[in-house]
Design an enzyme around this catalytic site. Structure first.
Site, short mmCIF file in Angstrom:
data_model
loop_
_atom_site.label_atom_id
_atom_site.label_comp_id
_atom_site.label_asym_id
_atom_site.label_seq_id
_atom_site.Cartn_x
_atom_site.Cartn_y
_atom_site.Cartn_z
N SER A 55 0.88 -1.18 0.00
CA SER A 55 0.00 0.00 0.00
C SER A 55 0.90 1.21 0.00
CB SER A 55 -0.92 -0.02 1.23
OG SER A 55 -1.77 -1.14 1.18
N LYS A 110 -6.33 1.89 -3.51
CA LYS A 110 -6.23 1.18 -2.23
C LYS A 110 -6.32 2.16 -1.06
CE LYS A 110 -5.46 -1.70 1.06
NZ LYS A 110 -4.23 -2.43 1.30
N LYS A 151 -0.95 5.53 7.74
CA LYS A 151 -0.15 5.75 6.53
C LYS A 151 -1.05 5.80 5.30
CE LYS A 151 1.06 2.52 4.16
NZ LYS A 151 1.48 1.25 3.53
#
Length: 297
Positions: free
Chosen positions: A97, A172, A241
């Site tokens: 990711s 994503k 994140k």
């Protein structure tokens, strides 16, 4: 471009381990590498494959290199180490990711070598990684995606071609943004309901039979929050994140995203309150602290 047979898989953590195992089970030759050498050795003992101690040498022997690492910085470092083994026709697939801009920068560095880079992050968590039922969001050159589709099919049941390089990672991050928003609002609803006198487990059942249903009500509230287990296998640090990446994409696209910003700030506040290494479902503890109430199973 010929169909890949040999794969170097870099990063066999919670997700990478079952993904690499699926590739082995599908008949691919797989060499594995991890920042923790003992983990790669354990994988070879338990599952099979080859331990790749020398990344550059392992890359030279592979057709495709897959990275499944915590951040784009880890990916850049790994690619820098194995770069000497790369050659014309190699394909590097970042399934992390990651940040789209960082992935595009890595690809630009590899392009003079004749190396093609793709991004293909996944959704579904560890259980669906084990069963090979991940959703894969792929970005990059269509011809290269055609070539590697058989190995993607070994890991996932739905492969969505999103667009150019980095678009899979953008998708994503946006998926996890939606997931975080659904989790946060659902936890607040449980807290309100419990204080009113409604059992949180019963509320979860009603939500799952109603329009308030989402992934968190179905697969997280009873399993990890009301049980007080907080062990879904996806870290809060990684969630923060991903939300930060989603906001970077928003800023770069010139889109105002106030609720997205709030989701990110609340998640970062939970990260600061709880410390590193927490499961993302522990985000509920921040909502509990703000409300002065603990949810009861």
């Amino acid at each position: 471009m010929s169909a890949p047979g040999k794969i170097l898989f870099v990063g066999i953590g919670n997700m990478g381990w079952p993904m690499a195992a699926r590739l082995l089970g599908a008949g691919f030759a797989v060499a594995v590498n991890d920042a923790v050498p003992e983990r790669a050795a354990d994988f070879v003992r338990q599952i099979g494959g080859i331990e790749a101690g020398d990344l550059a040498a392992a890359a030279a022997d592979a057709d495709v290199i897959i990275t499944m690492l915590p951040t784009s910085k880890h990916v850049a470092d790994a690619v820098g180490t194995l770069r000497a083994g790369l050659r014309q026709g190699h394909v590097v697939i970042d399934m992390s990711s990651g940040a789209p801009a960082a992935t595009q920068a890595i690809a630009a560095d590899l392009a003079p070598l004749g190396v093609i880079m793709l991004d293909a992050p996944v959704s579904g968590g560890v259980p669906r990684a084990v069963t090979g039922e991940l959703a894969i969001m792929a970005g990059g050159e269509p011809a290269a995606l055609d070539c590697v589709e058989p190995l993607l099919r070994a890991m996932g049941t739905t492969i969505h071609r999103i667009g150019g390089l980095g678009s899979g990672q953008a998708m994503k991050a946006l998926n996890n943004l939606v997931s975080a928003g659904g989790f946060l609002i659902g936890i607040e609803a449980l807290l309100i309901g419990q204080q009113f006198g409604i059992d949180p487990g019963l509320m979860t059942d009603v939500l799952n039979a109603s329009t308030g249903m989402n992934n968190s009500t179905q697969k997280k509230f009873k399993q990890f929050v009301l049980s007080r287990q907080f062990n879904s296998g996806f870290g809060l640090d990684l969630m923060v994140k991903d939300l930060s990446i989603a906001l970077e994409v928003a800023r770069a696209s010139g889109v105002a995203a106030p609720f997205s910003n709030l989701c990110r700030e609340l998640s970062a506040s939970a990260q600061g309150m709880l410390g590193p290494g927490q499961d993302h479902t522990a985000l509920a503890k921040l909502s509990e602290a703000l409300a002065g109430i603990e949810l009861k199973g």
